[in-house]
Motif scaffolding. Structure first.
Motif, PDB file in Angstrom:
ATOM      1  N   THR A   1      10.247 -11.974  -4.749  1.00 40.99           N
ATOM      2  CA  THR A   1       9.278 -12.338  -3.837  1.00 40.99           C
ATOM      3  C   THR A   1       8.912 -10.882  -3.057  1.00 40.99           C
ATOM      4  O   THR A   1       7.454 -10.601  -2.740  1.00 40.99           O
ATOM      5  N   ALA A   2       9.904  -9.720  -3.084  1.00 38.78           N
ATOM      6  CA  ALA A   2       9.347  -8.686  -2.639  1.00 38.78           C
ATOM      7  C   ALA A   2       8.479  -8.075  -3.615  1.00 38.78           C
ATOM      8  O   ALA A   2       7.209  -7.304  -3.339  1.00 38.78           O
ATOM      9  N   TYR A   3       8.569  -8.018  -4.886  1.00 36.79           N
ATOM     10  CA  TYR A   3       7.642  -7.502  -6.048  1.00 36.79           C
ATOM     11  C   TYR A   3       6.203  -8.184  -5.783  1.00 36.79           C
ATOM     12  O   TYR A   3       5.355  -7.412  -5.674  1.00 36.79           O
ATOM     13  N   ALA A   4       6.219  -9.418  -5.775  1.00 36.88           N
ATOM     14  CA  ALA A   4       4.941 -10.359  -5.564  1.00 36.88           C
ATOM     15  C   ALA A   4       4.218  -9.967  -4.273  1.00 36.88           C
ATOM     16  O   ALA A   4       3.058  -9.722  -4.106  1.00 36.88           O
ATOM     17  N   ALA A   5       4.861  -9.930  -3.060  1.00 37.93           N
ATOM     18  CA  ALA A   5       4.311  -9.739  -1.709  1.00 37.93           C
ATOM     19  C   ALA A   5       3.811  -8.054  -1.939  1.00 37.93           C
ATOM     20  O   ALA A   5       2.955  -7.726  -1.158  1.00 37.93           O
ATOM     21  N   SER A   6       4.461  -7.197  -2.730  1.00 39.64           N
ATOM     22  CA  SER A   6       3.690  -5.753  -2.500  1.00 39.64           C
ATOM     23  C   SER A   6       2.508  -5.722  -3.317  1.00 39.64           C
ATOM     24  O   SER A   6       1.881  -4.597  -3.295  1.00 39.64           O
ATOM     25  N   ARG A   7       2.239  -6.833  -4.121  1.00 40.86           N
ATOM     26  CA  ARG A   7       0.963  -6.549  -4.926  1.00 40.86           C
ATOM     27  C   ARG A   7       0.118  -7.553  -4.255  1.00 40.86           C
ATOM     28  O   ARG A   7      -1.279  -7.222  -4.669  1.00 40.86           O
ATOM     29  N   ILE A   8      -0.045  -8.279  -3.516  1.00 41.35           N
ATOM     30  CA  ILE A   8      -0.812  -9.070  -2.597  1.00 41.35           C
ATOM     31  C   ILE A   8      -1.542  -8.362  -1.665  1.00 41.35           C
ATOM     32  O   ILE A   8      -2.763  -8.460  -1.735  1.00 41.35           O
ATOM     33  N   ARG A   9      -0.877  -7.315  -0.914  1.00 43.21           N
ATOM     34  CA  ARG A   9      -1.494  -6.732   0.030  1.00 43.21           C
ATOM     35  C   ARG A   9      -1.975  -5.001  -0.481  1.00 43.21           C
ATOM     36  O   ARG A   9      -0.818  -4.542  -0.914  1.00 43.21           O
ATOM     37  N   ARG A  10      -2.992  -4.777  -0.754  1.00 44.39           N
ATOM     38  CA  ARG A  10      -3.404  -3.693  -1.556  1.00 44.39           C
ATOM     39  C   ARG A  10      -2.847  -2.163  -0.719  1.00 44.39           C
ATOM     40  O   ARG A  10      -2.402  -1.368  -1.520  1.00 44.39           O
ATOM     41  N   ALA A  11      -2.673  -2.436   0.386  1.00 45.96           N
ATOM     42  CA  ALA A  11      -2.326  -1.131   1.276  1.00 45.96           C
ATOM     43  C   ALA A  11      -0.521  -1.062   1.381  1.00 45.96           C
ATOM     44  O   ALA A  11      -0.021  -0.171   1.935  1.00 45.96           O
ATOM     45  N   ALA A  12      -0.126  -2.361   1.016  1.00 49.54           N
ATOM     46  CA  ALA A  12       1.564  -2.390   0.983  1.00 49.54           C
ATOM     47  C   ALA A  12       2.275  -1.354   0.040  1.00 49.54           C
ATOM     48  O   ALA A  12       1.636  -1.211  -0.944  1.00 49.54           O
ATOM     49  N   PRO A  13       3.338  -0.976   0.335  1.00 52.22           N
ATOM     50  CA  PRO A  13       3.905   0.121  -0.469  1.00 52.22           C
ATOM     51  C   PRO A  13       4.559  -0.934  -1.751  1.00 52.22           C
ATOM     52  O   PRO A  13       4.558  -1.939  -1.798  1.00 52.22           O
ATOM     53  N   ARG A  14       4.282  -0.091  -2.977  1.00 52.85           N
ATOM     54  CA  ARG A  14       4.700  -0.798  -4.152  1.00 52.85           C
ATOM     55  C   ARG A  14       6.303  -0.880  -4.138  1.00 52.85           C
ATOM     56  O   ARG A  14       6.824  -0.208  -3.900  1.00 52.85           O
ATOM     57  N   TYR A  15       6.728  -2.289  -4.304  1.00 50.12           N
ATOM     58  CA  TYR A  15       7.991  -2.490  -4.494  1.00 50.12           C
ATOM     59  C   TYR A  15       8.328  -2.968  -6.151  1.00 50.12           C
ATOM     60  O   TYR A  15       7.498  -3.747  -6.515  1.00 50.12           O
ATOM     61  N   PRO A  16       9.260  -2.493  -6.758  1.00 53.23           N
ATOM     62  CA  PRO A  16      10.462  -1.720  -6.312  1.00 53.23           C
ATOM     63  C   PRO A  16       9.993  -0.091  -6.451  1.00 53.23           C
ATOM     64  O   PRO A  16       9.075   0.089  -7.374  1.00 53.23           O
ATOM     65  N   ALA A  17      10.582   0.746  -5.895  1.00 54.87           N
ATOM     66  CA  ALA A  17      10.381   2.173  -6.487  1.00 54.87           C
ATOM     67  C   ALA A  17      10.901   2.509  -7.712  1.00 54.87           C
ATOM     68  O   ALA A  17      10.579   3.153  -8.624  1.00 54.87           O
ATOM     69  N   TYR A  18      12.144   1.564  -8.268  1.00 56.75           N
ATOM     70  CA  TYR A  18      12.814   1.754  -9.504  1.00 56.75           C
ATOM     71  C   TYR A  18      13.384   0.384  -9.638  1.00 56.75           C
ATOM     72  O   TYR A  18      13.970  -0.277  -8.812  1.00 56.75           O
TER      73      TYR A  18
END
Length: 183
Positions: A164-181
């Motif tokens: 869900t964190a991966y998906a949420a980071s892709r939904i909002r353009r300005a969100a930091p990308r998750y995961p870092a690794y």
């Protein structure tokens, strides 16, 4: 023209806080949109865990998972929030909790404290720092859940939080990308 005139507001020197030690070095407050996105995504993930628990008639949401959701959604760049740390950290916490409970009395606060310390040691050695995993071991010692049911639910819940964190980071353009690794 007098030189006694008050300086214009745009040229006035910056004012020091009265108590500079109180201001601290905390990070800047997030933008309202970013905060709303992070909090909404974390809440949705936790509601998903509750819904799964209701469907299978098993408690899936435990306090350590709520703390993990806060980390992955609100501090996605931290090493503690990376998938390796979230998933492996909780599984190491479960292993430590069951191991300590096997040699000590279930429900003992002393044993729970030892289990948290063992979890911290294991996650440090495995390079999977995740503080909520220490709480997972405490829950196991104090509550004594059946491992055959608890561990698969814990593993699935941690994977769900990461996804869900991966998906949420892709939904909002300005969100930091998750995961870092990933690993």
């Amino acid at each position: 023209m007098s030189t006694d005139a008050a300086p214009r507001p745009d040229t006035a020197p910056a004012r020091e806080p009265r108590l500079p030690w109180i201001a601290g070095r905390a990070p800047a407050r997030p933008a309202p949109g970013a905060a709303f996105h992070s909090v909404s995504a974390a809440t949705a993930a936790l509601l998903g865990l509750v819904a799964i628990g209701a469907l299978i008639h098993e408690p899936v949401l435990i306090p350590p998972l709520a703390a993990s959701a806060a980390l992955v959604h609100c501090a996605p760049a931290l090493p503690l929030a990376q998938p390796r740390s979230v998933i492996v950290g909780h599984l190491l916490g479960a292993a430590a909790g069951y191991a300590v409970a096997a040699v000590a009395a279930h429900g003992s606060a002393w044993a729970a404290a030892v289990a948290a310390g063992v979890t911290l040691a294991l996650t440090t050695l495995a390079r999977t720092p995740h503080s909520p995993a220490c709480a997972t071991s405490v829950v196991i010692v104090l509550q004594a859940p059946a491992p055959g049911r608890f561990v698969p639910l814990l593993a699935g819940a941690t994977v769900l939080l990461v996804l869900t964190a991966y998906a949420a980071s892709r939904i909002r353009r300005a969100a930091p990308r998750y995961p870092a690794y990933w690993w």
